[in-house]
Design an enzyme around this catalytic site. Sequence first.
Site, PDB file in Angstrom:
ATOM      1  N   LYS A 144       2.783   4.251 -11.138  1.00 27.73           N
ATOM      2  CA  LYS A 144       1.526   3.611 -11.006  1.00 27.73           C
ATOM      3  C   LYS A 144       1.279   2.570 -12.243  1.00 27.73           C
ATOM      4  O   LYS A 144       0.610   1.578 -11.907  1.00 27.73           O
ATOM      5  CB  LYS A 144       0.552   4.538 -10.603  1.00 27.73           C
ATOM      6  CG  LYS A 144       0.757   5.165  -9.144  1.00 27.73           C
ATOM      7  CD  LYS A 144       0.856   4.077  -8.284  1.00 27.73           C
ATOM      8  CE  LYS A 144       0.429   4.738  -6.758  1.00 27.73           C
ATOM      9  NZ  LYS A 144       0.826   3.518  -5.753  1.00 27.73           N
TER      10      LYS A 144
ATOM     11  N   TYR B  18       4.512  10.309 -10.956  1.00 27.35           N
ATOM     12  CA  TYR B  18       3.445   9.414 -10.311  1.00 27.35           C
ATOM     13  C   TYR B  18       2.696   8.433 -11.095  1.00 27.35           C
ATOM     14  O   TYR B  18       2.815   7.216 -11.124  1.00 27.35           O
ATOM     15  CB  TYR B  18       2.595  10.233  -9.552  1.00 27.35           C
ATOM     16  CG  TYR B  18       1.365   9.692  -8.810  1.00 27.35           C
ATOM     17  CD1 TYR B  18       1.830   8.959  -7.498  1.00 27.35           C
ATOM     18  CD2 TYR B  18       0.116   9.374  -9.318  1.00 27.35           C
ATOM     19  CE1 TYR B  18       0.958   8.217  -6.836  1.00 27.35           C
ATOM     20  CE2 TYR B  18      -0.999   8.945  -8.500  1.00 27.35           C
ATOM     21  CZ  TYR B  18      -0.470   8.353  -7.435  1.00 27.35           C
ATOM     22  OH  TYR B  18      -1.555   7.619  -6.543  1.00 27.35           O
TER      23      TYR B  18
ATOM     24  N   ASN C 168       0.846  -1.149   0.232  1.00 24.17           N
ATOM     25  CA  ASN C 168      -0.064   0.023   0.017  1.00 24.17           C
ATOM     26  C   ASN C 168       0.773   1.364   0.020  1.00 24.17           C
ATOM     27  O   ASN C 168       0.641   2.255  -0.477  1.00 24.17           O
ATOM     28  CB  ASN C 168      -0.913   0.008   1.420  1.00 24.17           C
ATOM     29  CG  ASN C 168      -1.568   1.525   1.601  1.00 24.17           C
ATOM     30  OD1 ASN C 168      -2.434   1.849   0.824  1.00 24.17           O
ATOM     31  ND2 ASN C 168      -1.026   2.002   2.431  1.00 24.17           N
TER      32      ASN C 168
END
Length: 238
Positions: free
Chosen positions: A145, A141, A77
């Site tokens: 991802k 980012y 996470n």
Amino acid sequence: MPVAVITGGNKGLGLAQSRRFLDAGYKVVVIARSRGEVDRLSGDIRVVEHDLGGSASAEYLDAIHDEEGGLDVLVNNAGVHLKKPIWDVSADELEHVLNINIRAMFLACGRYIALQREAGGAIVNIASMGGIMALPSAAAYVTAKTGVVGLTRSVAVDAAQFGIRCNAVSPGFIDTDMTRAVLAKDPARRERIERRIPTHGFGSPEDVANAIFYLASEQAAYVNGVNLPVDGGYAIGF
């Protein structure tokens, strides 16, 4: 008692994940740099302090595996965001985002499989809408991802022979303290976002935690290699 290891499970979305597994009777081991808000939770939970961004390995899992006798679930996470256009991102900033969001996850997946190849298990990686669609001024980012989604698929294929499934969850706009603080400066932006979401509202941390728990559970025994958006339909919205 089954054991779930949750990176970044000490605050925010991770805290809701820790609570969800605790409520289901799991022992939870949180990997984080501090205890954060873990003391708000009740149940069999402990924190292993570890800097995921600075580590060259995921051998912290070895000690947990030996102490607990196995690791039923790994939830990757922990992550960081960077709101900058690509031309303003320094090499150090890029390295930081990639280290935490994808490198640490890659190493954890590999170590988990090595430890659990005789016992099976489940991995859930936290991706993002940024792994599905482009987000403005977030190239570092989005790059990381998008890598999480590809990593999840590759691990799902390679680890299936050991009875280990790997899936991902991509949260959308979730109503957290951090989100509220950011959008409080621009209430009109929240209204624009909510109009774009087909369900016309932000999700809760519990929505994300429930999706993660499902993918880690036996209810999802035949689900492998998926990236499940938890975004109210934002990524396919209008």
